[in-house]
Design a protein around this motif. Structure first.
Motif, mmCIF file in Angstrom:
data_model
loop_
_atom_site.group_PDB
_atom_site.id
_atom_site.type_symbol
_atom_site.label_atom_id
_atom_site.label_comp_id
_atom_site.label_asym_id
_atom_site.label_seq_id
_atom_site.Cartn_x
_atom_site.Cartn_y
_atom_site.Cartn_z
ATOM 1 N N LEU A 9 36.330 30.467 31.451
ATOM 2 C CA LEU A 9 36.095 30.163 32.865
ATOM 3 C C LEU A 9 34.537 29.500 33.009
ATOM 4 N N TRP A 41 39.465 42.113 34.853
ATOM 5 C CA TRP A 41 39.878 40.638 34.489
ATOM 6 C C TRP A 41 39.265 39.890 33.360
ATOM 7 N N PHE A 53 43.059 31.273 37.337
ATOM 8 C CA PHE A 53 43.124 31.152 35.783
ATOM 9 C C PHE A 53 43.618 31.995 34.786
ATOM 10 N N ARG A 54 43.194 33.523 35.263
ATOM 11 C CA ARG A 54 43.618 34.575 34.519
ATOM 12 C C ARG A 54 44.998 34.805 34.546
ATOM 13 N N GLY A 101 41.209 31.857 27.558
ATOM 14 C CA GLY A 101 40.873 30.972 28.312
ATOM 15 C C GLY A 101 39.290 31.440 28.782
ATOM 16 N N ALA A 108 47.318 39.649 33.555
ATOM 17 C CA ALA A 108 47.665 38.112 32.928
ATOM 18 C C ALA A 108 48.982 37.820 32.335
ATOM 19 N N LEU A 138 41.016 36.434 29.509
ATOM 20 C CA LEU A 138 39.856 35.713 30.496
ATOM 21 C C LEU A 138 38.256 35.873 30.047
ATOM 22 N N ALA A 151 38.834 32.361 39.143
ATOM 23 C CA ALA A 151 39.047 33.295 38.016
ATOM 24 C C ALA A 151 40.452 34.121 38.225
#
Length: 279
Positions: free
Chosen positions: A17, A106, A77-78, A15, A277, A84, A74
């Motif tokens: 960000l 992260w 999303f992580r 992903g 994650a 990430l 973050a």
């Protein structure tokens, strides 16, 4: 009133960000996001606190609010991806570097696009090049109602796109093209944060792709050199010769998309999924 114009593109287990700039909008990251998504990435174009509203909305926030919104996005999303990555444009690049410094566990890699520690590009008015003094002026109560207005070429070498963005900015729709200028108190906040992040750069151990226009009208190439010299992790550099500051939407955006996708893929291939994650 602030409107939410964040975007999400579902993709694979890697992903990215995306973080827009000061007085900007997630829309300036959308084409990049679509390109990364076509390359197989999940993408989250977040919205900074206080943005996509009017000037009072922005002035009600400071750099700590902006960074808190990045960290919150973050953190969400992580948990949805194995790897990430974070990438930002202009002040968004400074925020991305701060996240990598504060949360190294992260962040797998960083896209540093048009990093702006100082407004020192060729199109910046002479007086604005002394904006590094703004934090002191702000503490003295000077310049509360001052504004650094956007002017030609608006960070864009593409003349057709420049005309469109200019019209949107003047229309008052801050969700489409951001505010038509930078309030001086907000610039002071940005300079305060930039000074802190500059000291934190050695804590950035994640690989960085540093992309910058050689003729950046807003932030000179020295801003990119500062990052390359300061971070501790490996660095790749992409210099764009046919763009101005807004490299995520300007004439060489496809080059930026391809290099970013290649960079993130290469880093991901060398990593194992983080325990947090994957949990």
């Amino acid at each position: 009133m602030i409107q939410n114009v964040e975007f999400r593109f579902e993709g694979g287990r890697c992903g990215v960000l995306l973080i827009h700039g000061l007085t900007g909008t997630p829309m300036e990251m959308r084409l990049l996001g679509k390109g990364l998504n076509r390359a197989g990435f999940s993408v989250y174009g977040m919205q900074l606190a206080g943005h996509c509203g009017d000037v009072p909305d922005l002035l009600a926030t400071g750099w700590k609010d902006w960074y808190t919104s990045v960290e919150a996005a973050a953190d969400t999303f992580r948990r949805e991806v194995d790897h990430l990555f974070v990438a930002g444009l202009s002040m968004g690049a400074i925020l991305a570097l701060k996240l990598a410094a504060e949360r190294p566990e992260w962040v797998r890699g960083v896209g540093v696009y048009g990093a702006t520690f100082r407004y020192d590009g060729w199109a910046i008015p002479w007086y604005a090049k002394f904006a590094f003094m703004l934090p002191w002026l702000q503490r003295a109560g000077i310049g509360k109602n001052w504004m650094l207005h956007e002017s030609e070429p608006y960070g864009l070498r593409d003349e057709r796109l420049r005309a469109q963005i200019s019209a949107l900015m003047q229309s008052g729709d801050s969700t489409a093209a951001g505010l038509p200028g930078n309030p001086w108190p907000s610039l002071a906040e940005m300079y305060d944060m930039a000074a802190i992040v500059r000291r934190e750069l050695p804590r950035v151990t994640a690989p960085c792709l540093i992309a910058h226009a050689t003729e950046d009208d807003i932030a000179s190439l020295e801003n990119a050199h500062l990052v390359a010299r300061g971070v501790s992790g490996p660095v790749e550099t992409l210099l764009l010769e046919n763009s101005y500051h807004m490299i995520t939407i300007d004439q060489e955006r496809r080059i930026l998309i391809d290099r970013s996708a290649d960079f993130f893929s290469k880093v991901a291939a060398s990593c194992t999924p983080s325990a947090l994650a994957a949990a």
